[in-house]
Each structure stands twice: as structure tokens, then as C-alpha cells.
Design an enzyme around this catalytic site. Structure first.
Site, mmCIF file in Angstrom:
data_model
loop_
_atom_site.group_PDB
_atom_site.id
_atom_site.type_symbol
_atom_site.label_atom_id
_atom_site.label_comp_id
_atom_site.label_asym_id
_atom_site.label_seq_id
_atom_site.Cartn_x
_atom_site.Cartn_y
_atom_site.Cartn_z
ATOM 1 N N LEU A 33 120.681 -86.174 -1.714
ATOM 2 C CA LEU A 33 121.976 -85.604 -1.304
ATOM 3 C C LEU A 33 122.846 -85.256 -2.508
ATOM 4 C CD1 LEU A 33 122.811 -87.961 1.709
ATOM 5 C CD2 LEU A 33 121.538 -85.805 1.708
ATOM 6 N N HIS A 34 123.571 -84.159 -2.375
ATOM 7 C CA HIS A 34 124.491 -83.719 -3.417
ATOM 8 C C HIS A 34 125.820 -83.346 -2.756
ATOM 9 C CE1 HIS A 34 123.429 -79.781 -1.907
ATOM 10 N NE2 HIS A 34 122.158 -79.962 -2.241
ATOM 11 N N GLY A 36 127.029 -80.678 -1.840
ATOM 12 C CA GLY A 36 126.943 -79.737 -0.716
ATOM 13 C C GLY A 36 126.746 -80.491 0.596
ATOM 14 N N HIS A 37 125.843 -81.487 0.588
ATOM 15 C CA HIS A 37 125.630 -82.293 1.801
ATOM 16 C C HIS A 37 126.916 -83.058 2.162
ATOM 17 C CE1 HIS A 37 121.374 -82.126 0.209
ATOM 18 N NE2 HIS A 37 121.200 -81.713 1.451
ATOM 19 N N GLY A 147 124.272 -75.629 5.602
ATOM 20 C CA GLY A 147 124.853 -74.913 4.473
ATOM 21 C C GLY A 147 124.446 -73.447 4.475
ATOM 22 N N LYS A 149 123.748 -71.732 1.975
ATOM 23 C CA LYS A 149 122.736 -71.429 0.957
ATOM 24 C C LYS A 149 121.388 -71.091 1.614
ATOM 25 C CE LYS A 149 120.498 -74.456 -1.535
ATOM 26 N NZ LYS A 149 119.072 -74.036 -1.432
ATOM 27 N N ASP A 150 121.031 -71.856 2.657
ATOM 28 C CA ASP A 150 119.788 -71.568 3.390
ATOM 29 C C ASP A 150 120.135 -70.630 4.549
ATOM 30 O OD1 ASP A 150 117.807 -73.319 2.009
ATOM 31 O OD2 ASP A 150 119.268 -74.826 2.568
ATOM 32 N N GLN A 153 117.645 -70.021 7.272
ATOM 33 C CA GLN A 153 117.478 -71.217 8.103
ATOM 34 C C GLN A 153 118.556 -71.291 9.188
ATOM 35 O OE1 GLN A 153 116.248 -75.375 6.860
ATOM 36 N NE2 GLN A 153 118.437 -75.604 6.661
ATOM 37 N N SER A 185 121.538 -77.564 -5.102
ATOM 38 C CA SER A 185 120.278 -77.667 -4.379
ATOM 39 C C SER A 185 119.585 -78.936 -4.840
ATOM 40 C CB SER A 185 119.388 -76.457 -4.714
ATOM 41 O OG SER A 185 118.042 -76.739 -4.372
#
Ligand code: PAF
Length: 280
Positions: A33-34, A36-37, A147, A149-150, A153, A185
Site C-alpha cells: 500500500l502507498h 494512493g491506496h 484509482g 491510474k488503472d 480497470q 504504483s
């Protein structure tokens, strides 16, 4: 915060919260996890009474054993992040709980799952769709957070929610970036300092294309070519650059406000993706 490996425990926790009239926000993750999460979890906490997260590195969505083996595993710090972000329950099943012996079903996504990422990573989105459907069936969230970013998805997940009548709203949260623009990411930890520096060519390409679009360039092939050029000059191997309609990712020869530019590029064997909505 409760950590559970068992679907039945998760179900009963969520059901008792629901009996108390609480809404449930869900953040599915593969761990590592980063920030973003964390942003997804915090957003879920702002909008829902209770936040559930999952941590499961889903073997079914990897088309390459090496990629799966090298996926970072940081469970202790992940649980700390979840606790700090206000998560009430973390579902962290092992592979045999998720896919017990005899497991033999798949959620197969059509066109949207077979282009771009789906073409380069065979079966990837069927793996995502299968695990997300299972997770949604266990948690039955009111809202689930993904997110931007994906990007592809998020469209795949929206597709299965619509097609399979899943009672969950999908919320797409803007990409969180490093100060130099690189999208956060879980794969970034695999970049050595030189590769990390070269990877910045990806957000630089997106910024350059956004600038060209802002100055009036509408020809998708010119926007795509310029983005590729910037990444190739930085030594990246470009898998695809595509200007497409943001609702279905159909390529568009003439770009318009609200279209998306999607990029996948490989930096020293690390595959990175990113995107930007044009005109926003
Ligand atoms: O985006 C991810 O981390 C994964 O694809 C997801 C949605 C958790 C499914 O394994």
C-alpha cells in the site's frame, strides 16, 4: 481494526453493521500500500460509515509467474496503513481460501477486457473481474473505490457491476503522484534510481500531450506520436499509447475534451501505466 482471513467472518461483520443502518465503503487492494491506496481509504471514510479493505495478491490476474513472484509483499506495514486510514476490517484471505481445490469458474469480460492492457496481459481482466466479483459478493459494499491510474480497470469493474447487477456504486478517485509527476504504483519500488528517473518520461509525455491539446492539436496520431517520442528518447520501451473515448476506450482519430490518453511503457522490465483526461 479487525483482520480476517475468512469470508464468513467478513460477511457477519458487514451484516451486523448494516443492521445498525451503516453504509459500507470498500477498497480492494493487492497490498504494497502507498499514499494512493490511503487516499482511497480516506475518501471511503468520508463518504461511508464503515470502511472495509481487502489485501490479496490475486494470482489469477497475472499472466507471468515472474511478475507475480516479484510483486512486493508488505503485510505488516499494510495493516498499519489501513489502521491509520480508519479501516474497520481488513479481509486478507490466502490463495486457497480464495480459490479452493476444485475452483473452476471465471468472470469473462468482453471487448473492454481484451484491448490495451488485456491484449498485452492475456487473461488479466478476467482475473480482475473474477476476484472483484467474489470480493463484492462477500462484502456487498455500497460504494467501492478505485484509482484512476488503472483507468481500464475502472471500466472493466463498471462493466461487470452493470452486466451482473451488482448493487455497488463505483467511485473513481484521481491518481496520486510523486512531486515529479510519477503516478504512485506498488511497482515503483522495483525501479532502481536510474530507472526511476527515466520513468518520469511517462508523466512528462502526458503533460506534453495535454499542452498540445490545449494549444489546439486534435489529431490523435500526432498526440500519440509525440508521447511515444518522449518516452523512447528516455529509453523506455513503449507498449501502447492510445487516445480513446473515455467511456469505452474506442480509439478516436480526432481527440475531443473528455477523451483519455492511455500509456503503458516498460522501464527496465517494470511495466508502468498512466493516463490523462484531455482538456481537464
Ligand atoms: O487494482 C488492484 O490492486 C487489483 O487489480 C484489484 C482491484 C485489487 C483486484 O485484484
Amino acid at each position: 481494526m479487525i483482520t480476517s482471513h475468512l469470508p464468513i467472518e467478513v460477511r457477519s461483520f458487514v451484516e451486523s453493521a448494516r443492521r445498525e443502518g451503516k453504509s459500507v465503503g470498500f477498497v480492494p487492494t493487492m497490498g504494497a500500500l502507498h499514499a494512493g491506496h490511503r487516499t482511497l481509504m480516506e475518501r471511503a471514510g468520508e463518504e461511508c460509515d464503515l470502511v472495509v479493505a481487502s489485501i490479496f495478491v490475486n494470482p489469477m490476474q497475472f499472466d507471468n509467474q515472474e511478475d507475480l513472484d516479484s510483486y512486493p509483499s508488505t503485510l505488516d506495514s499494510d495493516l498499519r496503513t489501513c489502521r491509520e486510514a480508519g479501516v474497520a476490517l481488513v479481509y486478507a484471505p490466502n490463495a486457497s481460501t480464495m480459490y479452493p481445490a476444485g475452483f473452476d469458474s471465471r468472470v469473462v469480460v468482453g471487448r473492454i477486457g481484451s484491448i490495451l492492457e488485456g491484449r498485452s496481459r492475456a487473461g488479466h481482466y478476467d482475473g480482475v473481474a473474477t476476484v472483484v466479483t467474489k470480493l463484492f459478493n462477500i462484502v456487498v459494499p455500497d460504494v467501492a473505490y478505485f484509482g484512476q491510474k488503472d483507468f481500464q480497470q475502472t471500466l472493466v469493474v463498471n462493466r461487470i457491476v452493470t452486466d451482473l447487477d451488482l448493487p455497488t456504486v463505483i467511485r473513481v478517485v484521481p491518481t496520486v503522484r510523486e512531486s515529479d509527476g510519477l503516478a504512485l504504483s506498488s511497482r515503483n519500488v522495483r525501479l532502481d534510481p536510474t530507472a526511476r528517473q527515466r520513468a518520469v518520461a511517462i508523466p512528462r509525455a502526458l503533460t506534453e500531450v495535454a499542452g498540445m491539446f490545449g494549444r489546439g492539436e486534435r489529431e490523435a496520431s500526432k498526440l500519440e506520436a509525440r508521447a511515444s517520442e518522449i518516452m523512447v528518447e528516455a529509453g523506455l520501451s513503449v507498449d501502447y499509447v492510445s487516445v480513446a473515448h473515455s467511456g469505452d476506450l474506442r480509439p478516436t482519430p480526432i481527440a475531443a475534451v473528455g477523451d483519455v490518453i492511455l500509456i503503458a511503457a516498460i522501464v527496465d522490465e517494470v511495466r508502468l501505466i498512466d493516463n490523462a483526461i484531455l482538456g481537464r
